[in-house]
Every structure is written in C-alpha cells, then in structure tokens.
Design an enzyme around this catalytic site. Structure first.
Site, PDB file in Angstrom:
ATOM      1  N   LYS A 114       3.367   7.862  -7.898  1.00  0.00           N
ATOM      2  CA  LYS A 114       4.646   7.176  -7.756  1.00  0.00           C
ATOM      3  C   LYS A 114       5.718   7.746  -8.682  1.00  0.00           C
ATOM      4  O   LYS A 114       6.894   7.743  -8.335  1.00  0.00           O
ATOM      5  CB  LYS A 114       4.497   5.669  -7.990  1.00  0.00           C
ATOM      6  N   LYS A 218      -1.830   8.328   2.606  1.00  0.00           N
ATOM      7  CA  LYS A 218      -2.081   6.995   3.148  1.00  0.00           C
ATOM      8  C   LYS A 218      -0.815   6.445   3.801  1.00  0.00           C
ATOM      9  O   LYS A 218       0.297   6.817   3.426  1.00  0.00           O
ATOM     10  CB  LYS A 218      -2.617   6.051   2.062  1.00  0.00           C
ATOM     11  N   LYS A 221       4.622   2.057   2.699  1.00  0.00           N
ATOM     12  CA  LYS A 221       5.991   1.585   2.891  1.00  0.00           C
ATOM     13  C   LYS A 221       6.995   2.617   2.434  1.00  0.00           C
ATOM     14  O   LYS A 221       8.113   2.663   2.906  1.00  0.00           O
ATOM     15  CB  LYS A 221       6.234   0.339   2.044  1.00  0.00           C
TER      16      LYS A 221
HETATM   17  P1  ADP Z   1       2.148  -0.213  -0.297  1.00  0.00           P
HETATM   18  O1  ADP Z   1       1.017   0.587  -0.869  1.00  0.00           O
HETATM   19  O2  ADP Z   1       2.359   0.012   1.156  1.00  0.00           O
HETATM   20  O3  ADP Z   1       3.412  -0.138  -1.119  1.00  0.00           O
HETATM   21  P2  ADP Z   1       1.254  -2.614  -1.643  1.00  0.00           P
HETATM   22  O4  ADP Z   1       1.152  -1.766  -2.860  1.00  0.00           O
HETATM   23  O5  ADP Z   1       2.105  -3.825  -1.704  1.00  0.00           O
HETATM   24  O6  ADP Z   1       1.710  -1.754  -0.401  1.00  0.00           O
HETATM   25  O7  ADP Z   1      -0.215  -3.000  -1.197  1.00  0.00           O
HETATM   26  C1  ADP Z   1      -0.568  -4.262  -0.679  1.00  0.00           C
HETATM   27  C2  ADP Z   1      -1.992  -4.264  -0.189  1.00  0.00           C
HETATM   28  O8  ADP Z   1      -2.111  -3.427   0.971  1.00  0.00           O
HETATM   29  C3  ADP Z   1      -2.995  -3.725  -1.210  1.00  0.00           C
HETATM   30  O9  ADP Z   1      -4.195  -4.487  -1.108  1.00  0.00           O
HETATM   31  C4  ADP Z   1      -3.244  -2.318  -0.746  1.00  0.00           C
HETATM   32  O10 ADP Z   1      -4.520  -1.844  -1.131  1.00  0.00           O
HETATM   33  C5  ADP Z   1      -3.158  -2.489   0.762  1.00  0.00           C
HETATM   34  N1  ADP Z   1      -2.769  -1.234   1.404  1.00  0.00           N
HETATM   35  C6  ADP Z   1      -1.605  -0.563   1.218  1.00  0.00           C
HETATM   36  N2  ADP Z   1      -1.584   0.555   1.968  1.00  0.00           N
HETATM   37  C7  ADP Z   1      -2.763   0.586   2.648  1.00  0.00           C
HETATM   38  C8  ADP Z   1      -3.335   1.505   3.589  1.00  0.00           C
HETATM   39  N3  ADP Z   1      -2.681   2.585   3.984  1.00  0.00           N
HETATM   40  N4  ADP Z   1      -4.581   1.222   4.090  1.00  0.00           N
HETATM   41  C9  ADP Z   1      -5.252   0.106   3.701  1.00  0.00           C
HETATM   42  N5  ADP Z   1      -4.765  -0.784   2.810  1.00  0.00           N
HETATM   43  C10 ADP Z   1      -3.539  -0.554   2.287  1.00  0.00           C
HETATM   44 NA    NA Z   2      -0.376   0.095  -2.822  1.00  0.00          NA
END
Ligand code: ADP
Ligand code: NA
Length: 353
Positions: A114, A218, A221
């Site tokens: 990040k 992965k 967002k």
């Molecule tokens: P992001 O990574 O999209 O910014 P968050 O950090 O808010 O989202 O993550 C929220 C939840 O979603 C966490 O439990 C994270 O492990 C899960 N998560 C985020 N991206 C993925 C993905 N590509 N596949 C599976 N789980 C995910």
């Molecule tokens: Na995340």
C-alpha cells in the site's frame, strides 16, 4: 473460558466487490447463529491512505452497512456499528502501539504494497494499521475472525500482540483475578490470559479472489481498472461484460483429475463459481471440465447476476433511508461500547493507569 465471539469488518473505501463478499461478508452470515457476532464498518482504517472527501466517507459507511444487511447480517442478531463511534478502539490501539515492536510491523507485506515506492510519505497510521486491527478484535476479546487470505499476516500479529501482553502482565493479570485459564496451555504463555489468541477463519473456495484483468493481483477496491473487479453495485450488463472480458488462457476448462494447477485465471473463475453456488471447485470441474470459457463464462455471469441482483436491489432500498441506517449504527455502537468499556477498564488496571 473465553466467551466465543466473532469479529470482522470491511473498510468504507469505494466499491465493495465480489472479493469482499465471497472472502468475508457472505461467510459471516451463518456465524451469527453460532455465537455472538460483531460486524464493524472500519472507518478509522479508511483514513490511513489519505482522508477521503468527508461526505463520501459518511455515505460509504452507510453503504457498507447496507451491504452487510443486504447480504444477510441481521442487526437483531449481530452488532453492526462503525469503528470511529467506539473510542475504546483508539485507546487500545495506542496501548498496542506500545506493545508491538517496530520489527514486527516492518515485516507486514500489506504496508509495503500500500505504501508503494515512497514509504517516507506514507502516513504513520498506515504503518500502525495492524495495531488498530488488533485493538478492533481484542477490545471485544473476540475469539474468531473470518477474513480473506490477505489478512492472515495481520491476524498473526494480533496473536503476537495478545501473547506479549499476556506474558508481560501475566503476574498482574493473575493477581487482579481477571485472567482466563489458557485453553491451550503451552510453556510460552502464562496459565491465565487476559486476551484470547484469536483464531483466524480463512476457508472455502474464495479466500483470495484475483483481479479479472491480472491473475497475479488480488481483486481490490483500489485497483484503478474497474474491469478488474465485480462491484456489488454493478448491474447485470456490467457483470456480464466484465466476466466476458476476464482474462483467461486459451485452453478448455480442465477435468477434475487434471485440476487447476498452473491455470490461475481458470482457478479464479472456477473459485468464484464455486463460492457463489456453495459448492467445491472439484464439483464445478465435474460439471464444466472440458468445456470452453465461451460456454463457462455465460453460465458464470448468469449465476453471479442471480446471486447479486437481489442484494443490489436491497442495498439500494436500504441506502434510500439513511436515517434508518444511522439509527442501526447508533444502537450498534452502544451495544459494542457495552462490551469494550469493561475490557478497557481492566486493561487500564492491568497497566497501572
Ligand atoms: P480491500 O482489500 O478491497 O480494500 P478490505 O481491506 O476492507 O478490502 O477487506 C475487507 C475484507 O475483504 C477482508 O476480510 C479481506 O480479507 C477481504 N477481501 C478483500 N479482498 C479480497 C479478495 N480479493 N478475495 C477474498 N477476500 C478479500
Ligand atoms: Na484488504
């Protein structure tokens, strides 16, 4: 023994996507019938990578709350609230800033990703984020944390923080009579603990959904390409278009015996199908093995639309009444505080404040 308790959360940053839903939120739903559960909209984490526009942050918090409910989290069964409204998270995070070691945080791969190349310009909050995450969980002495695979390292850090606190204050915890017998005794830990060693729950066919454009990243967002992810707010046409354009290799889907090894894009799409339909990847291959992506992709789109469209509609209905969402968050914050306040009272006593 520690009261079994689930805690998890999602950041209110931009679009909730299929990875958040399949890797996290959808897996929370059955847990709320198994033990007390707390689902948090982690808005204090959402300012670590830069302050979003204030009104957008407020709306994103409401939208994530609506997504939780549309996915099946019931505010009558579970606590739903946003992190910034329960000050114990912040207080415990500061204490954990003083428990965790620089070396532990220096090893966090998510910070490296990040922060990018210019680490000197990353916020201190982004660096210390895992300590706040540990505080989110341990302010409720939560025992179970269902998350995607990308959070594994942060959960290990949470256990390290709990272990160090339990050790450093072991005698004091015992003397105050507020310890819980260690459920899995080991020579590395005192017989009585204050914080549980939280279990990560990372399971199923969708622990790490990958970008639809690049099988090495992965789904996220923060990916600048909207084609890389399926947003929970996408309509049927957008979902079909994104799946149609999803990067794949030229071969047919493998049979169950050939398997998905070395086929990252196929693995990802099969995993999405499996998770959406509550089946295993092997079951999907039994059905689609030998078929071309040109046949599998439309089936996947139809399934995704069938599963997501009712949720999208419900999210839209719920966000149409922001006052109702705010009322749910307020009640949730009161219920969350009622659990976290006594924990922080104990912690203050333990450290001598
Ligand atoms: P992001 O990574 O999209 O910014 P968050 O950090 O808010 O989202 O993550 C929220 C939840 O979603 C966490 O439990 C994270 O492990 C899960 N998560 C985020 N991206 C993925 C993905 N590509 N596949 C599976 N789980 C995910
Ligand atoms: Na995340």
């Amino acid at each position: 023994a520690f009261q079994p308790r689930v805690f998890s959360g999602v950041q209110p940053t931009g679009n909730l996507h299929l990875g958040n839903y399949l890797g996290a939120v959808s897996r929370w739903v059955p847990l709320q019938d198994q033990m007390p559960a707390i689902f948090c909209v982690v808005d204090s984490h959402a300012i670590t990578a830069g302050f979003p526009d204030p009104s957008e942050l407020t709306n994103a918090t409401r939208e994530v709350t609506a997504a939780y409910m549309a996915a099946g989290i019931d505010p009558k069964k579970s606590i739903i609230f946003n992190q910034s409204q329960v000050r114990e998270h912040m207080e415990l995070a500061w204490i954990f800033n003083c428990v965790a070691r620089m070396g532990w945080l220096n090893r966090m791969t998510q910070f490296k990703e990040k922060a990018g190349k210019n680490k000197e310009n990353a916020s201190v909050g982004l660096f210390a984020y895992p300590n706040l995450m540990a505080a989110d969980i341990l302010a409720y002495r939560a025992t179970h944390v269902p998350v995607g695979d990308d959070q594994k390292q942060h959960l290990e850090l949470t256990r390290d923080i709990a272990a160090k606190f339990n050790n450093d204050f072991g005698a004091r915890i015992k003397e105050l009579g507020i310890g819980v017998p260690n459920p899995t005794p080991s020579p590395e830990l005192p017989e009585e603990l204050y914080f549980p060693l939280t279990e990560p729950m990372i399971a199923g066919p969708a622990t790490r959904i990958m970008s639809l454009r690049d099988g090495t990243k992965k789904m996220s967002k923060s990916d600048p390409s909207d084609l890389s992810r399926i947003n929970l707010k996408d309509d049927a046409d957008a979902i079909a278009k994104k799946i149609k354009k999803a990067k794949t290799d030229p071969d047919a889907l493998p049979s169950e015996t050939d398997g998905l090894e070395g086929r990252p894009e196929a693995d990802n799409l099969v995993g999405i199908y499996a998770a959406l339909n509550g089946m295993s990847k092997d079951d999907v291959l039994k059905e689609y093995g030998g078929q071309q992506f040109s046949a599998f992709k439309p089936a996947l789109s139809d399934l995704a639309v069938a599963k997501l469209a009712p949720m999208t509609d419900e999210m839209r209905r719920l966000t149409g009444d922001p006052a109702q969402i705010d009322a749910i968050l307020k009640e949730g914050a009161e219920n969350a505080s009622a659990i976290a306040e006594p924990v922080l009272k104990d912690v203050r006593k333990i450290i001598g404040f």
